[in-house]
Motif scaffolding. Structure first.
Motif, PDB file in Angstrom:
ATOM      1  N   THR A  13       0.893  -1.159   0.000  1.00  0.00           N
ATOM      2  CA  THR A  13       0.000   0.000   0.000  1.00  0.00           C
ATOM      3  C   THR A  13       0.928   1.205   0.000  1.00  0.00           C
ATOM      4  O   THR A  13       1.913   1.216   0.732  1.00  0.00           O
ATOM      5  CB  THR A  13      -0.852   0.026   1.289  1.00  0.00           C
ATOM      6  N   ARG A  14       0.628   2.192  -0.829  1.00  0.00           N
ATOM      7  CA  ARG A  14       1.528   3.342  -0.853  1.00  0.00           C
ATOM      8  C   ARG A  14       0.787   4.624  -0.532  1.00  0.00           C
ATOM      9  O   ARG A  14      -0.392   4.757  -0.833  1.00  0.00           O
ATOM     10  CB  ARG A  14       2.276   3.437  -2.186  1.00  0.00           C
ATOM     11  N   VAL A  15       1.500   5.546   0.122  1.00  0.00           N
ATOM     12  CA  VAL A  15       0.981   6.911   0.240  1.00  0.00           C
ATOM     13  C   VAL A  15       2.010   7.795  -0.454  1.00  0.00           C
ATOM     14  O   VAL A  15       3.213   7.606  -0.302  1.00  0.00           O
ATOM     15  CB  VAL A  15       0.753   7.365   1.702  1.00  0.00           C
ATOM     16  N   ASP A  16       1.510   8.723  -1.234  1.00  0.00           N
ATOM     17  CA  ASP A  16       2.390   9.537  -2.068  1.00  0.00           C
ATOM     18  C   ASP A  16       2.339  10.999  -1.676  1.00  0.00           C
ATOM     19  O   ASP A  16       1.290  11.508  -1.313  1.00  0.00           O
ATOM     20  CB  ASP A  16       1.948   9.428  -3.537  1.00  0.00           C
ATOM     21  N   ALA A  17       3.492  11.654  -1.789  1.00  0.00           N
ATOM     22  CA  ALA A  17       3.532  13.110  -1.657  1.00  0.00           C
ATOM     23  C   ALA A  17       4.132  13.655  -2.933  1.00  0.00           C
ATOM     24  O   ALA A  17       4.950  12.994  -3.591  1.00  0.00           O
ATOM     25  CB  ALA A  17       4.370  13.515  -0.457  1.00  0.00           C
ATOM     26  N   GLU A  18       3.728  14.847  -3.290  1.00  0.00           N
ATOM     27  CA  GLU A  18       4.271  15.556  -4.445  1.00  0.00           C
ATOM     28  C   GLU A  18       5.795  15.641  -4.304  1.00  0.00           C
ATOM     29  O   GLU A  18       6.291  15.875  -3.182  1.00  0.00           O
ATOM     30  CB  GLU A  18       3.671  16.960  -4.391  1.00  0.00           C
ATOM     31  N   TRP A  19       6.548  15.473  -5.384  1.00  0.00           N
ATOM     32  CA  TRP A  19       8.005  15.638  -5.327  1.00  0.00           C
ATOM     33  C   TRP A  19       8.318  17.061  -4.855  1.00  0.00           C
ATOM     34  O   TRP A  19       7.763  18.025  -5.397  1.00  0.00           O
ATOM     35  CB  TRP A  19       8.627  15.408  -6.702  1.00  0.00           C
ATOM     36  N   GLY A  20       9.149  17.172  -3.828  1.00  0.00           N
ATOM     37  CA  GLY A  20       9.486  18.493  -3.290  1.00  0.00           C
ATOM     38  C   GLY A  20       8.762  18.754  -1.979  1.00  0.00           C
ATOM     39  O   GLY A  20       9.022  19.750  -1.309  1.00  0.00           O
ATOM     40  N   SER A  21       7.844  17.844  -1.606  1.00  0.00           N
ATOM     41  CA  SER A  21       7.186  17.978  -0.304  1.00  0.00           C
ATOM     42  C   SER A  21       7.323  16.653   0.452  1.00  0.00           C
ATOM     43  O   SER A  21       7.886  15.692  -0.065  1.00  0.00           O
ATOM     44  CB  SER A  21       5.726  18.386  -0.474  1.00  0.00           C
ATOM     45  N   ALA A  22       6.798  16.637   1.673  1.00  0.00           N
ATOM     46  CA  ALA A  22       6.964  15.453   2.526  1.00  0.00           C
ATOM     47  C   ALA A  22       5.625  14.735   2.686  1.00  0.00           C
ATOM     48  O   ALA A  22       4.556  15.324   2.504  1.00  0.00           O
ATOM     49  CB  ALA A  22       7.488  15.890   3.896  1.00  0.00           C
ATOM     50  N   VAL A  23       5.693  13.467   3.056  1.00  0.00           N
ATOM     51  CA  VAL A  23       4.479  12.701   3.358  1.00  0.00           C
ATOM     52  C   VAL A  23       3.925  13.206   4.692  1.00  0.00           C
ATOM     53  O   VAL A  23       4.670  13.426   5.651  1.00  0.00           O
ATOM     54  CB  VAL A  23       4.818  11.191   3.439  1.00  0.00           C
ATOM     55  N   GLN A  24       2.615  13.392   4.735  1.00  0.00           N
ATOM     56  CA  GLN A  24       1.973  13.904   5.951  1.00  0.00           C
ATOM     57  C   GLN A  24       1.515  12.753   6.848  1.00  0.00           C
ATOM     58  O   GLN A  24       0.991  11.751   6.345  1.00  0.00           O
ATOM     59  CB  GLN A  24       0.741  14.752   5.578  1.00  0.00           C
ATOM     60  N   PRO A  25       1.651  12.921   8.173  1.00  0.00           N
ATOM     61  CA  PRO A  25       1.204  11.860   9.082  1.00  0.00           C
ATOM     62  C   PRO A  25      -0.269  11.486   8.878  1.00  0.00           C
ATOM     63  O   PRO A  25      -0.637  10.316   8.984  1.00  0.00           O
ATOM     64  CB  PRO A  25       1.412  12.475  10.473  1.00  0.00           C
ATOM     65  N   GLU A  26      -1.114  12.469   8.530  1.00  0.00           N
ATOM     66  CA  GLU A  26      -2.550  12.170   8.338  1.00  0.00           C
ATOM     67  C   GLU A  26      -2.749  11.159   7.211  1.00  0.00           C
ATOM     68  O   GLU A  26      -3.632  10.300   7.287  1.00  0.00           O
ATOM     69  CB  GLU A  26      -3.346  13.442   7.971  1.00  0.00           C
ATOM     70  N   GLN A  27      -1.921  11.259   6.169  1.00  0.00           N
ATOM     71  CA  GLN A  27      -2.032  10.300   5.058  1.00  0.00           C
ATOM     72  C   GLN A  27      -1.723   8.889   5.549  1.00  0.00           C
ATOM     73  O   GLN A  27      -2.372   7.919   5.180  1.00  0.00           O
ATOM     74  CB  GLN A  27      -1.028  10.632   3.954  1.00  0.00           C
ATOM     75  N   VAL A  28      -0.699   8.824   6.416  1.00  0.00           N
ATOM     76  CA  VAL A  28      -0.278   7.510   6.926  1.00  0.00           C
ATOM     77  C   VAL A  28      -1.364   6.959   7.843  1.00  0.00           C
ATOM     78  O   VAL A  28      -1.738   5.774   7.768  1.00  0.00           O
ATOM     79  CB  VAL A  28       1.075   7.639   7.673  1.00  0.00           C
ATOM     80  N   ALA A  29      -1.904   7.838   8.703  1.00  0.00           N
ATOM     81  CA  ALA A  29      -2.954   7.406   9.641  1.00  0.00           C
ATOM     82  C   ALA A  29      -4.140   6.845   8.858  1.00  0.00           C
ATOM     83  O   ALA A  29      -4.679   5.771   9.192  1.00  0.00           O
ATOM     84  CB  ALA A  29      -3.386   8.581  10.512  1.00  0.00           C
ATOM     85  N   GLN A  30      -4.511   7.558   7.818  1.00  0.00           N
ATOM     86  CA  GLN A  30      -5.665   7.122   7.015  1.00  0.00           C
ATOM     87  C   GLN A  30      -5.394   5.763   6.365  1.00  0.00           C
ATOM     88  O   GLN A  30      -6.236   4.869   6.394  1.00  0.00           O
ATOM     89  CB  GLN A  30      -5.900   8.164   5.929  1.00  0.00           C
TER      90      GLN A  30
END
Ligand SMILES: Cc1ncc(COP(=O)(O)O)c(C=O)c1O
Length: 389
Positions: A114-131
């Motif tokens: 399962t992957r969570v993605d962030a735009e190149w140049g930004s970071a993955v947000q904890p909320e994305q991971v929590a979801q």
């Protein structure tokens, strides 16, 4: 008969790209130290010292702190093949090229990704991971700390908490952070991590320092099947690096000499001072780049990776021409953009020994000179074209 090959005499280079980075004369000299046998008690002692120094730099008490033979990719591959089995679920945070590689390797292990993605140049947000963790139960959450393709330093603390609340292991790629940025394995409850020697650690490429805590070792020991790679099996690494001293593969003698020397340099400078040096030199670099009117890829200053700065090539300037001229005329190597930034960005590494104020000044003046000249040359070419027309 004429000698068909020249002597080994590479041109002097200042390596300010994404790696390998410049290494100190002291580390270079260590590489030339006579070999010992891989089970010679003197060499085994040097291995012990290397482990102790690695624990200092990883900021961990982990017993299983070793070097995998190979570059950073060997560390990445070893982490995944040891901790995943076919059918396991894994969550991978992707915010650049090296996160994509994690996905590829996990799939090759037979894991369900399962992957969570962030735009190149930004970071993955904890909320994305929590979801994502609400939707799927995973054995491991994996993330790149220092994304070398973008120059983003990914915050880890909250994602570590989320991974553990979900009962998962937390695996972190520290290839471009270890030795230049705090990785703090124990304080951040990172269960497994790997790195490479050729970046902020300041040694040549071809070793991959790794560290597993008890939870990661238990996960390894609890596998249903042996690790599919014999060469990258953590248990085999430990047979040699641990008390048994059993043969797994021939020791990486010269590379261990070099790494130990590079780690000693870090200890002598002090980790905190070294980290502060990386921050200070990047600040000077950024001030100079912005002073020239250049724009950084990572907008949020809090997410800028001190060891690697990504700057957009200005409109109308050929990325390769500038990099080629920097190398030919000044002996300076910087990196080109990756993925969607290929041809559109430069990646400037200030890593380990190379993170020096003098290098920043030299690069800024060389780059400034070339950018001015490229534009002048373009102007001349346009004038010549209009004249002949
Ligand atoms: C974040 C990251 N992970 C893994 C790697 C792979 O390391 P290597 O090229 O040494 O195999 C790199 C290399 O640049 C990297 O930057």
């Amino acid at each position: 008969m004429t000698q068909p090959f020249g002597t080994l005499n590479p041109s002097p280079r200042l390596l300010l790209g994404p790696g390998p980075s410049q290494i100190s004369p002291r580390v270079l000299r260590a590489c030339a130290t006579p070999l010992l046998g891989y089970l010679d008690p003197e060499y085994l002692h040097l291995m012990d010292e290397t482990q102790e120094l690695l624990r200092y730099v990883f900021q961990t008490q982990n017993e299983y702190t070793v070097c995998a033979p190979g570059t950073g990719m060997a560390g990445m591959e070893a982490a995944f093949v040891n901790l995943l089995e076919p059918g396991d679920n894994v969550l991978i945070c992707v915010h650049g090229h090296f996160g994509e590689r994690m996905v590829e390797i996990a799939r090759r292990c037979g894991a369900s990704v399962t992957r969570v993605d962030a735009e190149w140049g930004s970071a993955v947000q904890p909320e994305q991971v929590a979801q994502a963790l609400e939707a799927v139960e995973v054995k491991m959450v994996a993330i790149v700390h220092a994304e070398t393709s973008t120059g983003v330093l990914q915050p880890l603390e909250e994602i570590s908490v989320l991974a553990h609340e979900a009962g998962a292991l937390f695996l972190v790629d520290c290839v471009t952070s270890l030795g230049g940025v705090s990785v703090a394995l124990d304080a951040r409850h990172i269960d497994a991590a790997y790195s490479g020697t050729q970046k902020c650690l300041g040694a040549p490429p071809s070793l991959a320092p790794m560290s597993f805590n008890q939870a990661a070792v238990q996960a390894y020991k609890g596998r249903k099947m042996p690790v599919q790679s014999f060469y990258l099996d953590m248990g085999q690494f430990w047979r040699y690096w641990g008390p048994e001293r059993g043969y797994h593969q021939t020791g990486m003698i010269s590379m261990v000499y070099a790494l130990r020397e590079a780690l000693l340099e870090i200890r002598e400078e002090g980790l905190e001072a070294r980290i502060a040096r990386h921050v200070a030199n990047q600040r000077a670099l950024i001030a100079g780049l912005e002073g020239m009117g250049l724009v950084l890829l990572v907008h949020d200053p809090a997410l800028r990776l001190p060891s690697l700065t990504t700057v957009l090539a200005p409109e109308g300037v050929e990325d390769k021409v500038i990099r080629g001229r920097l190398l030919r005329e000044y002996g300076i190597e910087i990196g080109g953009g990756m993925g969607r930034y290929a041809g559109r960005a430069w990646r400037i590494g200030l890593m380990g020994y190379a993170s020096q104020r003098a290098n920043v000044m030299l690069l800024l003046s060389a780059l400034g000179d070339l950018l001015r000249n490229e534009r002048v040359d373009e102007g001349l070419a346009a004038a010549a074209a209009s004249y002949s027309a």
